[in-house]
Design a protein around this motif. Structure first.
Motif, mmCIF file in Angstrom:
data_model
loop_
_atom_site.group_PDB
_atom_site.id
_atom_site.type_symbol
_atom_site.label_atom_id
_atom_site.label_comp_id
_atom_site.label_asym_id
_atom_site.label_seq_id
_atom_site.Cartn_x
_atom_site.Cartn_y
_atom_site.Cartn_z
ATOM 1 N N GLU A 177 64.754 38.112 53.640
ATOM 2 C CA GLU A 177 64.093 38.455 52.223
ATOM 3 C C GLU A 177 62.620 38.179 52.372
ATOM 4 O O GLU A 177 61.896 38.993 51.958
ATOM 5 N N LEU A 178 62.193 37.214 53.208
ATOM 6 C CA LEU A 178 60.652 37.131 53.259
ATOM 7 C C LEU A 178 60.212 38.263 54.008
ATOM 8 O O LEU A 178 58.905 38.778 53.718
ATOM 9 N N LEU A 179 60.854 38.620 54.973
ATOM 10 C CA LEU A 179 60.326 39.939 55.739
ATOM 11 C C LEU A 179 60.209 41.267 54.819
ATOM 12 O O LEU A 179 59.268 41.919 54.889
ATOM 13 N N GLU A 180 61.342 41.442 54.169
ATOM 14 C CA GLU A 180 61.466 42.531 53.336
ATOM 15 C C GLU A 180 60.659 42.553 51.942
ATOM 16 O O GLU A 180 59.788 43.402 51.733
ATOM 17 N N GLN A 181 60.823 41.280 51.411
ATOM 18 C CA GLN A 181 59.862 41.393 49.834
ATOM 19 C C GLN A 181 58.493 40.887 50.160
ATOM 20 O O GLN A 181 57.825 41.104 49.436
ATOM 21 N N GLY A 182 58.282 40.022 51.055
ATOM 22 C CA GLY A 182 57.082 39.518 51.231
ATOM 23 C C GLY A 182 56.070 40.519 52.136
ATOM 24 O O GLY A 182 54.999 40.692 51.911
ATOM 25 N N LEU A 183 56.703 41.047 53.191
ATOM 26 C CA LEU A 183 55.779 41.854 54.233
ATOM 27 C C LEU A 183 56.099 43.378 53.929
ATOM 28 O O LEU A 183 55.317 44.077 54.604
ATOM 29 N N GLY A 184 57.231 43.756 53.193
ATOM 30 C CA GLY A 184 57.313 45.011 53.059
ATOM 31 C C GLY A 184 58.079 45.819 54.258
ATOM 32 O O GLY A 184 58.216 46.966 53.922
ATOM 33 N N TYR A 185 58.836 45.217 54.958
ATOM 34 C CA TYR A 185 59.831 45.839 55.982
ATOM 35 C C TYR A 185 60.889 44.928 56.207
ATOM 36 O O TYR A 185 60.846 43.784 56.160
ATOM 37 N N ALA A 186 61.967 45.905 56.665
ATOM 38 C CA ALA A 186 63.206 45.056 57.122
ATOM 39 C C ALA A 186 63.553 45.361 58.574
ATOM 40 O O ALA A 186 63.674 46.623 58.879
ATOM 41 N N ALA A 187 63.629 44.364 59.369
ATOM 42 C CA ALA A 187 64.036 44.751 60.783
ATOM 43 C C ALA A 187 64.867 43.594 61.341
ATOM 44 O O ALA A 187 64.444 42.338 61.349
ATOM 45 N N THR A 188 65.894 43.935 61.765
ATOM 46 C CA THR A 188 66.886 43.013 62.510
ATOM 47 C C THR A 188 66.098 42.545 63.779
ATOM 48 O O THR A 188 65.594 43.355 64.543
ATOM 49 N N GLY A 189 66.471 41.138 64.070
ATOM 50 C CA GLY A 189 65.861 40.613 65.226
ATOM 51 C C GLY A 189 64.424 39.978 64.978
ATOM 52 O O GLY A 189 64.010 39.320 66.125
ATOM 53 N N LEU A 190 63.806 40.262 63.819
ATOM 54 C CA LEU A 190 62.420 39.846 63.766
ATOM 55 C C LEU A 190 62.092 38.768 62.765
ATOM 56 O O LEU A 190 61.206 38.138 62.550
ATOM 57 N N GLU A 191 63.298 38.198 62.257
ATOM 58 C CA GLU A 191 63.365 37.023 61.253
ATOM 59 C C GLU A 191 62.882 35.956 61.814
ATOM 60 O O GLU A 191 62.093 35.311 60.896
ATOM 61 N N ARG A 192 63.113 35.561 63.003
ATOM 62 C CA ARG A 192 62.468 34.317 63.438
ATOM 63 C C ARG A 192 60.755 34.256 63.511
ATOM 64 O O ARG A 192 60.247 33.212 63.699
ATOM 65 N N THR A 193 60.255 35.370 63.570
ATOM 66 C CA THR A 193 58.826 35.750 63.413
ATOM 67 C C THR A 193 58.271 34.754 62.124
ATOM 68 O O THR A 193 57.179 34.577 62.005
ATOM 69 N N ILE A 194 58.974 34.970 61.249
ATOM 70 C CA ILE A 194 58.820 34.359 59.855
ATOM 71 C C ILE A 194 58.499 32.850 60.191
ATOM 72 O O ILE A 194 57.445 32.174 59.466
ATOM 73 N N ASP A 195 59.059 32.266 61.152
ATOM 74 C CA ASP A 195 59.101 30.581 61.275
ATOM 75 C C ASP A 195 57.512 30.392 61.853
ATOM 76 O O ASP A 195 56.863 29.335 61.698
ATOM 77 N N SER A 196 56.953 31.272 62.604
ATOM 78 C CA SER A 196 55.726 31.324 63.022
ATOM 79 C C SER A 196 54.585 31.257 61.777
ATOM 80 O O SER A 196 53.593 30.425 61.832
ATOM 81 N N HIS A 197 54.909 32.261 61.175
ATOM 82 C CA HIS A 197 53.888 32.345 59.892
ATOM 83 C C HIS A 197 53.967 31.275 59.030
ATOM 84 O O HIS A 197 53.017 30.659 58.416
ATOM 85 N N ILE A 198 55.204 30.608 58.696
ATOM 86 C CA ILE A 198 55.430 29.375 57.768
ATOM 87 C C ILE A 198 54.727 28.050 58.651
ATOM 88 O O ILE A 198 54.121 27.468 57.723
ATOM 89 N N LYS A 199 54.806 28.138 59.851
ATOM 90 C CA LYS A 199 54.264 27.037 60.415
ATOM 91 C C LYS A 199 52.995 27.087 60.371
ATOM 92 O O LYS A 199 52.234 25.841 60.054
ATOM 93 N N ASN A 200 52.163 28.065 60.420
ATOM 94 C CA ASN A 200 50.903 28.238 60.235
ATOM 95 C C ASN A 200 50.221 28.008 58.836
ATOM 96 O O ASN A 200 49.123 27.301 58.585
ATOM 97 N N LEU A 201 51.117 28.631 57.933
ATOM 98 C CA LEU A 201 50.842 28.463 56.587
ATOM 99 C C LEU A 201 51.051 27.039 56.313
ATOM 100 O O LEU A 201 50.250 26.596 55.361
ATOM 101 N N ARG A 202 51.908 26.167 56.813
ATOM 102 C CA ARG A 202 52.213 24.856 56.255
ATOM 103 C C ARG A 202 51.009 24.098 56.643
ATOM 104 O O ARG A 202 50.386 23.198 56.032
#
Length: 227
Positions: A177-202
C-alpha cells in the motif's frame, strides 16, 4: 491546515465529504444536526462550514442567518449544501451571506475544489495545504516539513510517504500500500525497499528511538503514531 466543519444529517454524505477533505489535507469535524453544529462552531472555531439546508432540528437558512448576525462568526465562510434545486433557495442562501452553494448529488472532488477556492478568496489567496500531527507539520504546496519548529530535509520519496501517513494517522499500511498509494506505483518484489525509506525517515523524525513517530505493526507494515 484549514479546519472544516461538515453539517449534514446523512451519515453517508458526511463520510464521503470528510474522506475527500482529509485526503486533501484538511482537518475535519462533523455534525448531524443544528444544535451540534452551533456548539462546534462556538467551541472549535472552524475556518469554513459546509452546511446542509435540511437538518432534522432546524433550517440551515436559520443557522446561516444567525451566524451572519453574530460578530464572532459574521465572516465565517459558509458553503451551503442541499438537494433543493429551486433558484429561489439558492438566491436566498447567497443573500444571507453564503459564499457558495452546492446542489446534491455532487462530485466530492468539486466540493474540495470549492472549499479551496472559498478559502483562497477570503484569505486573499494565502491559504496553503498543510498537514499537522503534534509538532510535525507538512506544507504540501511548498514541499516543506518541520518537526518541533525545525525544518526537515526530506527526499521526495520520504515526503510522499510521510504525507500519506499524516493523512491517515494511526492507520496501518502494508508495504504494498505504501508503494502504490504513497509512491504511485505497484511492483511485486520491491516492497522491502519501503523498509529502507522508513529507516531513513525515522532517523529524521525521532526524538526518542524508544518512541518512534513511525511504528512497526508486526505482520502488517507501518503506521504513524498519533500524538
Amino acid at each position: 491546515m484549514a479546519f472544516v466543519l461538515v453539517v449534514d444529517d446523512d451519515p453517508g454524505i458526511v463520510r464521503l465529504v470528510r474522506s475527500y477533505l482529509e485526503q486533501a489535507g484538511f482537518r475535519v469535524a462533523s455534525a448531524f444536526d443544528g444544535a451540534t453544529a452551533r456548539r462546534l462552531i462556538r467551541q472549535e472555531r472552524p475556518d469554513l462550514v459546509i452546511l446542509d439546508l435540511m437538518l432534522p432540528d432546524e433550517d440551515g437558512f436559520d443557522i446561516a442567518r444567525s451566524l451572519r448576525s453574530d460578530p464572532a462568526t459574521a465572516t465565517l465562510p459558509i458553503i451551503m449544501l442541499t438537494a433543493r434545486i429551486d433558484d429561489t433557495d439558492r438566491i436566498v442562501g447567497l443573500e444571507l451571506g453564503a459564499d457558495d452553494y452546492i446542489v446534491k448529488p455532487f462530485n466530492p472532488r468539486e466540493v474540495v475544489a470549492r472549499v479551496k477556492a472559498v478559502l483562497r478568496r477570503v484569505s486573499g489567496g494565502t491559504v496553503r495545504n498543510r498537514l499537522e500531527q503534534g509538532s510535525l507539520v507538512l506544507d504540501l504546496d511548498g514541499h516543506q516539513a518541520w518537526l518541533g519548529g525545525n525544518e526537515l530535509e526530506l527526499t521526495p520519496t520520504e515526503f510522499a510517504l510521510l504525507s500519506l501517513f499524516m493523512r491517515y494517522p494511526g492507520h496501518a499500511f502494508t508495504r504494498a500500500e505504501l508503494l502504490e498509494q504513497g509512491l504511485g506505483y505497484a511492483a511485486t518484489g520491491l516492497e522491502r525497499t519501503i523498509d529502507s525509506h522508513i529507516k531513513n525517515l525515522r532517523k529524521k523524525l525521532e526524538y526518542d528511538p524508544a518512541a518512534p513517530v513511525i511504528e512497526t505493526v508486526y505482520g502488517i507494515g507501518y503506521r504513524l503514531r498519533t500524538v
